[in-house]
Design a protein around this motif. Structure first.
Motif, mmCIF file in Angstrom:
data_model
loop_
_atom_site.group_PDB
_atom_site.id
_atom_site.type_symbol
_atom_site.label_atom_id
_atom_site.label_comp_id
_atom_site.label_asym_id
_atom_site.label_seq_id
_atom_site.Cartn_x
_atom_site.Cartn_y
_atom_site.Cartn_z
ATOM 1 N N GLU A 277 0.799 -1.222 0.000
ATOM 2 C CA GLU A 277 0.000 0.000 0.000
ATOM 3 C C GLU A 277 0.832 1.272 0.000
ATOM 4 O O GLU A 277 0.295 2.364 -0.123
ATOM 5 C CB GLU A 277 -0.945 -0.013 1.207
ATOM 6 N N GLY A 278 2.125 1.162 0.178
ATOM 7 C CA GLY A 278 2.975 2.340 0.150
ATOM 8 C C GLY A 278 2.932 3.188 1.406
ATOM 9 O O GLY A 278 3.392 4.323 1.402
ATOM 10 N N ARG A 279 2.380 2.637 2.491
ATOM 11 C CA ARG A 279 2.337 3.392 3.755
ATOM 12 C C ARG A 279 3.710 3.444 4.423
ATOM 13 O O ARG A 279 3.920 4.195 5.352
ATOM 14 C CB ARG A 279 1.314 2.794 4.707
ATOM 15 N N SER A 280 4.617 2.618 3.956
ATOM 16 C CA SER A 280 5.991 2.605 4.458
ATOM 17 C C SER A 280 6.911 2.444 3.258
ATOM 18 O O SER A 280 6.456 2.245 2.134
ATOM 19 C CB SER A 280 6.187 1.448 5.441
ATOM 20 N N GLU A 281 8.194 2.514 3.524
ATOM 21 C CA GLU A 281 9.165 2.273 2.464
ATOM 22 C C GLU A 281 9.102 0.794 2.064
ATOM 23 O O GLU A 281 8.853 -0.056 2.923
ATOM 24 C CB GLU A 281 10.572 2.608 2.959
ATOM 25 N N TRP B 22 8.718 -2.752 4.492
ATOM 26 C CA TRP B 22 7.732 -3.808 4.236
ATOM 27 C C TRP B 22 8.429 -5.145 4.056
ATOM 28 O O TRP B 22 8.035 -6.157 4.645
ATOM 29 C CB TRP B 22 6.921 -3.424 2.997
#
Length: 187
Positions: free
Chosen positions: A55-59, A63
Motif C-alpha cells: 500500500e505504500g504506507r511505508s518504504e 515492508w
C-alpha cells in the motif's frame, strides 16, 4: 519486451538488490545460515505474491524487512522447542534478605573498549547465538535491528511488557555469558 518479461526482470532486480541485507537479517534472527536462506526464499515468494497489495504506507524496504522477520520467526516456531534451555542460571541471584549476590567475576575493561575490537564483536555474536530462541530473537530485534518495543510486540504477537521482560532477561544472560571471557582476557 513483453509485460511478463518486464515484470520478471523487475523482480530479478528486486532480488539482486536486496538479497544481501535480507540474508544477514534472517541469519541474525535464526542463527543459522541454511535456515536463513530458506527464510529469504520464502520471503521473496511472499513478496512476489503480494507485491500488488503493498500500500505504500511505508518504504518498500521496511515492508520487506517485516516479511523476512516474519518468515524467520515462522521457521523458529516450527523448530522443536523441547530442547530449549532455561537461562535462570545466568540471571542474578539474591540472598534470603532480597539482596543481590555479587557475581564471582570482575570486569576489567570498559564495555566501550571491549566492543571496539572485531574479535569481541565476533565473540558477542557467537555468544548471542547461545541464548534460547525466545530470548535471542527479542534481543536481536530490539538491540541489533533497533526495532521499537511496540514493533517487536506486534511482530511476535506478545505484549510489550513481555518483550521488556524477555529483553531484560536476554541482556542479563548475555552479560553473564560474556563476563568470564572479559575477566579471563579472552575479549
Amino acid at each position: 519486451m513483453s509485460d511478463k518479461a518486464s515484470v520478471a526482470a523487475d523482480f530479478e532486480g528486486l532480488v539482486r538488490g536486496n538479497i544481501g541485507w535480507m540474508l544477514g537479517l534472517a541469519g541474525r534472527v535464526l542463527g543459522d545460515h541454511e535456515l536463513a536462506k530458506d527464510a529469504v526464499q520464502l520471503a521473496f515468494s511472499k513478496i512476489h505474491l503480494k507485491i500488488d497489495q503493498f500500500e505504500g504506507r511505508s518504504e518498500p524496504r521496511t515492508w520487506m524487512h517485516r516479511i523476512v522477520v516474519n518468515e524467520a520467526l515462522m521457521i523458529l516456531r516450527k523448530k522443536n522447542r523441547a530442547n530449549e534451555q532455561s537461562i535462570n542460571h545466568l540471571l542474578p541471584n539474591f540472598d534470603s534478605r532480597g539482596v543481590r549476590v555479587p557475581a564471582s567475576h570482575v570486569t576489567v575493561e570498559t564495555s566501550e573498549t571491549a566492543l571496539g575490537s572485531k574479535q569481541t564483536t565476533t565473540i558477542v555474536r557467537e555468544t548471542i547465538l547461545e541464548l534460547p530462541d525466545t530470548y535471542r530473537v527479542v534481543l536481536q530485534l530490539r538491540d541489533i535491528e533497533e526495532m521499537t518495543t511496540a514493533q517487536v510486540s506486534d511482530l511476535l504477537g506478545i505484549s510489550e511488557a513481555n518483550v521488556k521482560v524477555r529483553l531484560h532477561r536476554a541482556r542479563t544472560a548475555l552479560k553473564s555469558l560474556l563476563a568470564p571471557m572479559l575477566y579471563d582476557g579472552q575479549i
